[in-house]
Design a protein around this motif. Structure first.
Motif, PDB file in Angstrom:
ATOM      1  N   TRP A 180      18.947  17.859  50.502  1.00 48.64           N
ATOM      2  CA  TRP A 180      19.537  18.111  49.212  1.00 48.64           C
ATOM      3  C   TRP A 180      20.169  19.558  49.458  1.00 48.64           C
ATOM      4  O   TRP A 180      19.809  20.593  50.286  1.00 48.64           O
ATOM      5  N   MET A 181      21.329  19.979  48.743  1.00 51.11           N
ATOM      6  CA  MET A 181      21.873  21.302  48.649  1.00 51.11           C
ATOM      7  C   MET A 181      22.576  21.634  47.385  1.00 51.11           C
ATOM      8  O   MET A 181      22.657  20.560  46.410  1.00 51.11           O
ATOM      9  N   ARG A 182      22.542  22.687  46.839  1.00 54.74           N
ATOM     10  CA  ARG A 182      23.168  23.252  45.749  1.00 54.74           C
ATOM     11  C   ARG A 182      24.455  23.555  45.996  1.00 54.74           C
ATOM     12  O   ARG A 182      24.942  24.568  46.695  1.00 54.74           O
ATOM     13  N   VAL A 183      25.530  23.215  44.980  1.00 51.49           N
ATOM     14  CA  VAL A 183      26.946  23.313  45.370  1.00 51.49           C
ATOM     15  C   VAL A 183      27.619  23.914  43.743  1.00 51.49           C
ATOM     16  O   VAL A 183      27.266  23.327  42.840  1.00 51.49           O
ATOM     17  N   PRO A 184      28.475  24.989  43.817  1.00 54.23           N
ATOM     18  CA  PRO A 184      28.908  25.122  42.382  1.00 54.23           C
ATOM     19  C   PRO A 184      30.293  23.936  42.386  1.00 54.23           C
ATOM     20  O   PRO A 184      30.979  23.645  43.196  1.00 54.23           O
ATOM     21  N   ARG A 185      30.301  23.606  41.031  1.00 56.67           N
ATOM     22  CA  ARG A 185      31.516  22.583  40.639  1.00 56.67           C
ATOM     23  C   ARG A 185      32.139  23.179  39.507  1.00 56.67           C
ATOM     24  O   ARG A 185      31.440  23.135  38.534  1.00 56.67           O
ATOM     25  N   PHE A 186      33.459  22.964  39.494  1.00 55.17           N
ATOM     26  CA  PHE A 186      33.952  23.423  38.209  1.00 55.17           C
ATOM     27  C   PHE A 186      34.936  22.303  37.607  1.00 55.17           C
ATOM     28  O   PHE A 186      35.396  21.198  38.284  1.00 55.17           O
ATOM     29  N   SER A 187      34.643  22.259  36.243  1.00 56.99           N
ATOM     30  CA  SER A 187      35.272  20.929  35.329  1.00 56.99           C
ATOM     31  C   SER A 187      36.676  21.768  34.804  1.00 56.99           C
ATOM     32  O   SER A 187      36.522  22.419  33.674  1.00 56.99           O
ATOM     33  N   PRO A 188      37.680  21.342  35.057  1.00 56.05           N
ATOM     34  CA  PRO A 188      38.981  21.559  34.225  1.00 56.05           C
ATOM     35  C   PRO A 188      39.006  21.129  32.846  1.00 56.05           C
ATOM     36  O   PRO A 188      39.512  21.730  32.158  1.00 56.05           O
ATOM     37  N   GLY A 223      36.332  24.000  31.449  1.00 54.48           N
ATOM     38  CA  GLY A 223      36.827  25.411  32.002  1.00 54.48           C
ATOM     39  C   GLY A 223      35.488  25.959  32.349  1.00 54.48           C
ATOM     40  O   GLY A 223      35.387  27.165  32.614  1.00 54.48           O
ATOM     41  N   MET A 224      34.381  25.156  32.950  1.00 49.53           N
ATOM     42  CA  MET A 224      33.212  25.689  33.294  1.00 49.53           C
ATOM     43  C   MET A 224      32.746  25.267  34.261  1.00 49.53           C
ATOM     44  O   MET A 224      32.960  24.131  34.793  1.00 49.53           O
ATOM     45  N   SER A 225      31.917  26.000  35.264  1.00 49.25           N
ATOM     46  CA  SER A 225      31.422  25.791  36.633  1.00 49.25           C
ATOM     47  C   SER A 225      29.793  25.452  36.209  1.00 49.25           C
ATOM     48  O   SER A 225      29.177  26.108  35.216  1.00 49.25           O
ATOM     49  N   ARG A 226      29.323  24.663  37.045  1.00 49.98           N
ATOM     50  CA  ARG A 226      27.687  24.521  37.179  1.00 49.98           C
ATOM     51  C   ARG A 226      27.351  24.324  38.526  1.00 49.98           C
ATOM     52  O   ARG A 226      28.090  23.892  39.266  1.00 49.98           O
TER      53      ARG A 226
END
Length: 828
Positions: free
Chosen positions: A294-302, A305-308
């Motif tokens: 497993w790894m942790r990656v940032p993902r942005f939602s248009p 308007g927020m990243s998680r």
């Protein structure tokens, strides 16, 4: 230096770069590309004494590579070989090789697009496809076209789609080098794993220590899992002289160095690492790799308007990179914490960051570069249109872009600061408020992992003000503070203050919410009660457990998890409405609302002040616009239909007569219910002024309203061609029924029609009336549109029947000469 596999291709690589100016190097792990290539190319004649700049995706790898190359030259870092990264630079006048992190290249290009002092740029570990690497390559390619056709570009990776990269480089040659990877024995789980990842990882470590020799490298998604596994191992009776170390990007440099250095003879180490250890680094002594998968990656939602941060499965390429860490120095072993069947379903490669990241920094850099449309540049993967459009909208909101999308002086200053556009906006807008020092502290905090250790819980855990206050204290206070993170935050805050010219040192924690509102206007939240909030972007937010901020009237969320219908608030600070109105006047909209209230069945006129979806105030209007009142009431009629109007029999009959005339003459208006609804503005609106409710509408005289829509000439013609009544031979005025516009009808007793030879016609003699002939008891006995034929053909049969049923009534043998009557028999 001892020989490494990459040495065999270095002469060819130097020749190709001299001839073509660009190349792609695919070198397997352990080939030595990172530390050997820059040194080998340093004396190439085509370099002409200029610098080599090499990009490394990670700070730890950049420092490590620079130190290794400098040691190979018998020098200290900062002479021939140096490195440059945020808050840490070791270069000097004689530096010819600079190892930099990717954001630094963007700054170099923006300040000097021609890069006059640079002869070669190397993109190392390009397969990681970071946003800055993609942007840096795109800008370099355009810089070569516009300013420097002699600037050499080299892209290196162990796992890479070399053909695609070579194509974007204009058909660059591809050089392949074998690696020096020893065989790695790979173990899978026998069945699908159950239970917590950390428990499985800890058991795997104990197994590896018991079964294998050498040091152990464990790949985990993030700091949370690393700390849990470290805690589990601390409570176990492990092999003697085993040291458990952590390795992640937010650790102090000396702690990172200890993790990658060789163990003291006679001891072993277990390194718990994030994906930072996947590439470039050689962790001395590693013989065993344990991969959580497993790894942790940032993902942005248009959409929001927020990243998680999402925890996701590694790709097959990443899994191979991790396994290769065990075969760098000799045969090794890899324990994969998933089954061989699951291995077959791993994605071949990871998703490029550009497809899932917040593109606001990218959009700002492109605007500074002078590019409004990213398609003007060459990309391996173009920025997604939706996310890029939203990024530009945010920059326009901040005043970083003008109406044509060009960079403004304010936007250029934002880019110079080097922070995310949100934090740059906050920093610059804080200056006239006298809050620059506090803004710099806050920006540094938000750029760093949480200052308080993750074990910090309680009713104040989400309050960002506590972190600000901790910066100004000499001691840790009542909370457990990450000392290394605190040091980094203080250093970054100090650098920010110098950049802004902020002389004040005192931090005002009560201004925290106001400053956050400057950076996150879309995350200003209004309390709904019970710890639930409405964000200005229209989404909901909530605290997962009771907090001191749960009852705040307004707050600003600095960090949200963007999961579920209501995002969970992780960090926030309170703000009051007066502060918002003073600091964000351009975002507050004044609304004069005039709307139909379907519950109260009346028009409400309100004056609202809004900040996005948040209503700051809502009061009745004292003098609402009469036009808007009438329009709102008209909208209610349009929604409900003409049934909302108080129709009388007279009004309906008038409507039906005009509908009849329209059927036979299109010059007449269409007064069908549908057409009346579609033309309410024309015939009804003038009569609604002064009205506000359904009760008011019920006082309308619909017949008079409709009549007013007809000219005097039209009314005259209507009476003439569509009369309300027909006088029959008996002298009775019988009403005409226009309910069916195709067949207007006259219902009349048969005896009243004696002597009428022809069917009456209307519409200027074009339409015969349908005659409903009735018995003395008003029951229909015949329907006809040809009265003459009825007298000739049907009357005598009807007469027989009626005479039998009504013997006292008058039934003449010749109806055309008989006297009509509305009585049983005609008067004598």
């Amino acid at each position: 230096m001892s020989a490494v596999p990459i040495d065999s291709v270095l002469p060819e690589l130097a020749r190709l770069l001299g001839d073509a100016g660009r190349a792609v190097l695919v070198a397997q792990p352990g080939a030595g590309k990172t530390t050997r290539v820059p040194l080998a190319l340093l004396d190439s004649p085509w370099l002409d004494g200029k610098k080599i700049v090499m990009l490394e995706p990670r700070r730890l790898a950049a420092r490590s590579a620079a130190r290794y190359m400098a040691a190979g030259l018998g020098e200290e870092v900062g002479r021939t070989v140096g490195y440059r990264m945020k808050q840490d630079t070791r270069v000097g006048p004689a530096t010819r090789i600079e190892v930099i992190t990717e954001g630094v290249l963007t700054r170099m290009l923006q300040s000097d697009p021609a890069l006059e002092q640079v002869g070669l740029i190397i993109f190392d570990e390009f397969h990681e496809r970071s946003l800055h690497a993609d942007l840096g390559l795109a800008l370099c390619l355009q810089a070569c076209e516009l300013f420097r056709d002699d600037l050499r570009l080299l892209v290196m990776s162990a796992t890479l789609d070399a053909a695609a990269v070579a194509d974007i480089l204009g058909g660059a040659p591809v050089v392949e080098s074998p690696g020096r990877v020893y065989p790695v024995e790979t173990h899978y789980l026998p069945r699908k794993p159950e239970g917590r990842m950390e428990d499985m990882a800890a058991r795997a470590v104990l197994r590896a220590l018991a079964e294998q020799a050498g040091d152990v490298l464990v790949f985990l998604p993030g700091m949370k899992e690393i700390r849990r596994v470290a805690s589990l191992l601390a409570g176990q009776a492990t092999v003697p002289d085993v040291q458990v170390l952590q390795l992640h990007g937010s650790m102090p440099q000396d702690a990172q160095d200890r993790a990658i250095q060789a163990s003291v003879p006679g001891t072993r180490k277990v390194v718990l690492a994030t994906s930072i250890a996947e590439t470039s680094l050689t962790i001395e002594g590693t013989k065993v790799v344990i991969d959580s998968g497993w790894m942790r990656v940032p993902r942005f939602s248009p959409q929001t308007g927020m990243s998680r941060l999402d925890t996701v499965r590694v790709s097959a390429a990443s899994a191979d990179q991790r396994r290769g860490r065990a075969g760098r120095l000799g045969p090794g072993v890899c324990y994969r914490l998933w089954t061989q069947q699951e291995q077959a379903y791993l994605e071949p490669h990871g998703t490029p960051e550009i497809e899932e990241a917040d593109l606001a920094p990218l959009a700002l850099e492109l605007a500074v570069w002078g590019t409004a449309d990213p398609s003007e540049l060459r990309w391996l993967d173009e920025p997604p249109a939706g996310a890029y459009r939203q990024a530009r909208e945010l920059l326009e909101l901040f005043g970083a872009l003008d109406g044509q999308g060009a960079i403004t002086p304010h936007g250029a200053r934002m880019a110079e600061i080097g922070l995310h556009p949100r934090l740059a906006q906050m920093s610059l807008r804080s200056v006239p408020l006298g809050l620059a020092a506090t803004a710099c502290d806050l920006a540094a905090l938000l750029n760093e992992r949480d200052l308080f250790r993750q074990s910090f819980t309680g009713s104040s855990a989400a309050d960002l003000r506590l972190r600000l206050e901790a910066l100004g204290r000499a001691d840790a206070g009542a909370h457990s503070v990450d000392a290394a993170a605190l040091k980094r935050v203080r250093l970054e805050a100090e650098n920010g203050r110098r950049a802004l010219g902020a002389t004040g040192k005192r931090t005002d924690s009560e201004a925290c919410g106001l400053l956050l509102a400057l950076a996150f206007p879309d995350r200003i939240a209004q309390g709904r009660g019970d710890g639930r909030f409405l964000l200005s972007n229209g989404r909901g937010a909530v605290f997962s457990e009771s907090q001191t901020l749960s009852g705040a009237a307004y707050l600003v969320a600095a960090e949200l998890d963007d999961a579920g219908t209501d995002s969970r608030i992780m960090l926030a600070a309170p703000v009051d409405a007066a502060q918002l109105e003073a600091a964000l006047p351009g975002l507050i909209e004044e609304e004069a609302l005039v709307e139909w209230d379907s519950t109260a069945q009346t028009v409400r006129a309100r004056h609202r002040r809004r900040l996005g979806a948040i209503v700051l105030s809502d009061k009745p209007q004292q003098r609402p616009d009469p036009d808007r009142l009438a329009a709102a009431l008209l909208g209610a009629v349009e929604s409900e239909g003409t049934g909302m109007l108080p129709w009388t029999n007279t009004a309906r009959k008038l409507q039906q007569r005009v509908v009849f005339m329209h059927r036979f003459d299109s010059g007449w208006p269409d007064w069908s219910d549908e057409a009346l609804v579609a033309t309410l503005d024309e015939w009804l609106k003038p009569h609604l002024y002064g009205m506000r409710s359904r009760n008011d509408v019920q006082k309308l005289n619909v017949a008079s309203v409709l009549e007013a829509a007809l000219s005097w000439e039209r009314r005259r013609r209507l009476d003439d061609q569509a009369p309300t009544h027909i006088v029959v031979p008996s002298g009775t005025r019988v009403p005409v029924d226009y309910a069916d516009p195709a067949a207007p009808a006259l219902a009349v007793r048969l005896q009243e029609l004696f002597g009428m030879t022809e069917t009456p016609k209307i519409a200027g003699g074009r339409v015969p009336i349908t005659m409903h002939l009735l018995s003395p008891a008003q029951r229909p006995v015949q329907v006809t549109r040809d009265l003459s034929s009825f007298w000739k053909d049907a009357y005598f049969e009807v007469k027989k029947d009626l005479k039998g049923r009504y013997p006292k009534h008058y039934w003449p043998d010749d109806p055309l000469t008989a006297a009509p009557t509305h009585r049983a028999k005609p008067r004598v």
